[in-house]
Write a protein that holds these residues in place. Sequence first.
Motif, PDB file in Angstrom:
ATOM      1  N   ILE A 116      -3.566  10.555 -11.757  1.00  0.00           N
ATOM      2  CA  ILE A 116      -2.497   9.694 -11.292  1.00  0.00           C
ATOM      3  C   ILE A 116      -2.723   8.275 -11.768  1.00  0.00           C
ATOM      4  N   ALA A 117      -1.647   7.603 -12.116  1.00  0.00           N
ATOM      5  CA  ALA A 117      -1.741   6.212 -12.578  1.00  0.00           C
ATOM      6  C   ALA A 117      -0.767   5.368 -11.769  1.00  0.00           C
ATOM      7  N   ILE A 118      -1.318   4.319 -11.184  1.00  0.00           N
ATOM      8  CA  ILE A 118      -0.505   3.431 -10.359  1.00  0.00           C
ATOM      9  C   ILE A 118      -0.109   2.243 -11.218  1.00  0.00           C
ATOM     10  N   PRO A 119       1.178   1.878 -11.181  1.00  0.00           N
ATOM     11  CA  PRO A 119       1.608   0.703 -11.947  1.00  0.00           C
ATOM     12  C   PRO A 119       0.895  -0.567 -11.423  1.00  0.00           C
ATOM     13  N   VAL A 120       0.367  -1.335 -12.343  1.00  0.00           N
ATOM     14  CA  VAL A 120      -0.351  -2.565 -11.983  1.00  0.00           C
ATOM     15  C   VAL A 120       0.553  -3.757 -12.265  1.00  0.00           C
ATOM     16  N   LYS A 121       0.842  -4.502 -11.222  1.00  0.00           N
ATOM     17  CA  LYS A 121       1.705  -5.671 -11.357  1.00  0.00           C
ATOM     18  C   LYS A 121       0.979  -6.903 -10.791  1.00  0.00           C
ATOM     19  N   GLY A 122       1.047  -7.945 -11.535  1.00  0.00           N
ATOM     20  CA  GLY A 122       0.435  -9.190 -11.071  1.00  0.00           C
ATOM     21  C   GLY A 122      -1.087  -9.203 -11.286  1.00  0.00           C
ATOM     22  N   ARG A 123      -1.675 -10.298 -10.788  1.00  0.00           N
ATOM     23  CA  ARG A 123      -3.124 -10.472 -10.941  1.00  0.00           C
ATOM     24  C   ARG A 123      -3.817 -10.726  -9.599  1.00  0.00           C
ATOM     25  N   LEU A 169       0.809  -1.236   0.000  1.00  0.00           N
ATOM     26  CA  LEU A 169       0.000   0.000   0.000  1.00  0.00           C
ATOM     27  C   LEU A 169       0.838   1.280   0.000  1.00  0.00           C
ATOM     28  N   LYS A 170       2.135   1.130  -0.011  1.00  0.00           N
ATOM     29  CA  LYS A 170       2.960   2.352  -0.053  1.00  0.00           C
ATOM     30  C   LYS A 170       2.688   3.159  -1.317  1.00  0.00           C
ATOM     31  N   ASN A 171       2.603   2.405  -2.410  1.00  0.00           N
ATOM     32  CA  ASN A 171       2.298   3.114  -3.662  1.00  0.00           C
ATOM     33  C   ASN A 171       0.900   3.716  -3.635  1.00  0.00           C
ATOM     34  N   LEU A 172      -0.028   2.978  -3.043  1.00  0.00           N
ATOM     35  CA  LEU A 172      -1.397   3.494  -2.958  1.00  0.00           C
ATOM     36  C   LEU A 172      -1.459   4.733  -2.071  1.00  0.00           C
ATOM     37  N   ARG A 173      -0.646   4.773  -1.027  1.00  0.00           N
ATOM     38  CA  ARG A 173      -0.644   5.946  -0.160  1.00  0.00           C
ATOM     39  C   ARG A 173      -0.156   7.187  -0.909  1.00  0.00           C
ATOM     40  N   ALA A 174       0.880   7.002  -1.667  1.00  0.00           N
ATOM     41  CA  ALA A 174       1.380   8.149  -2.441  1.00  0.00           C
ATOM     42  C   ALA A 174       0.349   8.609  -3.458  1.00  0.00           C
ATOM     43  N   ALA A 207      -8.465  -0.560  -9.835  1.00  0.00           N
ATOM     44  CA  ALA A 207      -9.680   0.134  -9.414  1.00  0.00           C
ATOM     45  C   ALA A 207      -9.360   1.558  -8.961  1.00  0.00           C
ATOM     46  N   PHE A 208      -8.218   1.719  -8.341  1.00  0.00           N
ATOM     47  CA  PHE A 208      -7.847   3.051  -7.895  1.00  0.00           C
ATOM     48  C   PHE A 208      -7.650   3.995  -9.067  1.00  0.00           C
ATOM     49  N   ALA A 216     -12.380   9.101 -11.554  1.00  0.00           N
ATOM     50  CA  ALA A 216     -13.495   9.513 -12.407  1.00  0.00           C
ATOM     51  C   ALA A 216     -14.854   9.062 -11.829  1.00  0.00           C
ATOM     52  N   ASN A 217     -14.839   7.959 -11.115  1.00  0.00           N
ATOM     53  CA  ASN A 217     -16.127   7.395 -10.672  1.00  0.00           C
ATOM     54  C   ASN A 217     -16.355   7.527  -9.165  1.00  0.00           C
ATOM     55  N   LEU A 218     -15.529   8.303  -8.475  1.00  0.00           N
ATOM     56  CA  LEU A 218     -15.591   8.358  -7.030  1.00  0.00           C
ATOM     57  C   LEU A 218     -16.951   8.850  -6.528  1.00  0.00           C
TER      58      LEU A 218
END
Length: 543
Positions: free
Chosen positions: A198-205, A181-186, A214-215, A220-222
């Motif tokens: 902002i775009a968070i790198p998506v890794k894995g499934r 969640l460190k990346n999500l916090r930033a 989803a973040f 846009a959908n908040l």
Amino acid sequence: MSIQLKTILGIALIEGVLLIVIILTMMGFIRESNYEGLLKRASTTATLFAATTKDAVLSYDFASLESFVDEVLHNPDLVYARVVAPDGQPFAEAGDLSNLEDGRFVADRGIEHVDDDVFDTSADIAEGGVIFGRVEIGLHIGGVTKAIQAVTRWSAALATIEMALVALFSLILGSYLTGQLKNLRAAARSVAEGDFDIAIPVKGRDEIAEVSSAFNRMAANLKHTNEERSRYERQLKELNQTLEQRVRKRTEELQFKNDELQTAYESLKDTQAKLLQSEKMATVGVLAAGVAHEINNPIGFIMGNLATLREYVEIYHRIIDDYDACCRADSESERLSRLDALRRWMEAQGYDFIRDDVPGLLEDCAEGTERVRDIVLNLREFSHPAQAELSGPIDPNQCVVSTLKMLNNELKYKCRINTDLGELPAIQASPGQLNQVLLNMLVNAGHAIEDQGEIRVTTRREGDSIHIIIEDDGKGIAPQALPRLFDPFYTTKPVGQGTGLGLAISYGIIKDHGGEIAVDSEPGKGTRFTIRLPIGASDPAES
């Protein structure tokens, strides 16, 4: 404070609070339900025990009371049972009475007040508003108390284990989420500052990757998502509340209906027993004058025999006194003279006849007392309440004979009684109830004969059943009355001469024994009732 620590503490706090609430609620419910069940069981046992011993207390039948007390102690949870007088003196008691202080009974107000693992309760034995005694019982509650304590210990142990597992799971989950969640916090800080590009790198499934995706769509959908979620939560809450209300209302309705059915069933049973005993006592009342006459006859000749025996005893006393005087004579000549005078006096009094007559008089008196005893025992058997009778293998022919003895004085002046009793096997039946059926049938047959007539009683076996046939040559029954003959309160007798319950109750008794009653009648030629009972009849108490 880190999110990891917050996660552990938050989940542990929530889980702890929920567990405490659930455990306290569950323990309270278990305790209340068990205590309520024990109270109901104790009250029901005391009430049924009072009803069972009522007749024995009213008749001071101490042997039956001892038997009832011993029988009720077969209940494994009963410590003791007592039947006492209104002043507290025991009629009968059994069991462990050591918890009674100085032999005095003190009823417990509730399960929570019990300090000796024995719940003491009582029930009054009353008739017509008058208390004739009281039953006292002690119910052992140690098993329930230990069970509640065991549940408490297991609940505490399970709660402790669950808290430990939750804490461990929270630690592992917090450690994993903290790193992801460190990346999500930033990114969240950027969104909080108004940067929705902002775009968070998506890794894995895995789920974190899905959260990251989803973040990215959240900006846009908040607002739309938040509004939809609130609406769904409101709808779900309303639906849950409505469902709970419907379930609670339906449960209350079912409980109310069940209570009504139980009350109606108990009332019906009580009414049936009262009607059965009322009709039996009414029939016995018809025989009261005849029974009194039957008893007066033997009593009369017993009194006559006793008067004769009194005269004989005076003669014996005179003989003994004169013989004693002979023995104390001063000379042999005086003794012989006295003996000769005594011999002549005995011949004048008819001593030989008296000596031969005494055994006969005593035998007649014994026979008369046995006849009175038989009459009283028969009357007691017929008047005894039906629900107190025991069912067992009985001889139907013996029931016929005992019933005819009871009715002998009622019928002998206008009826000839002819019997043809075949060889019958024993059947499982209540003797008192079968006697009542025969009594009703024979009394009705006697009433149908206006002047002089004949009643024929025949018994025989046919296949797997026995038949008891009662025929009379009386006035018969009209054809239109036959379909209603066994209806309650229907009678063809004049007003004041019949209750209309005799045949209805007789029909019910035979049905309870698995049998049936058939009737054939022709006006002016008589009536025939045929009682059919299966040889393997079931216990009428179960029916």
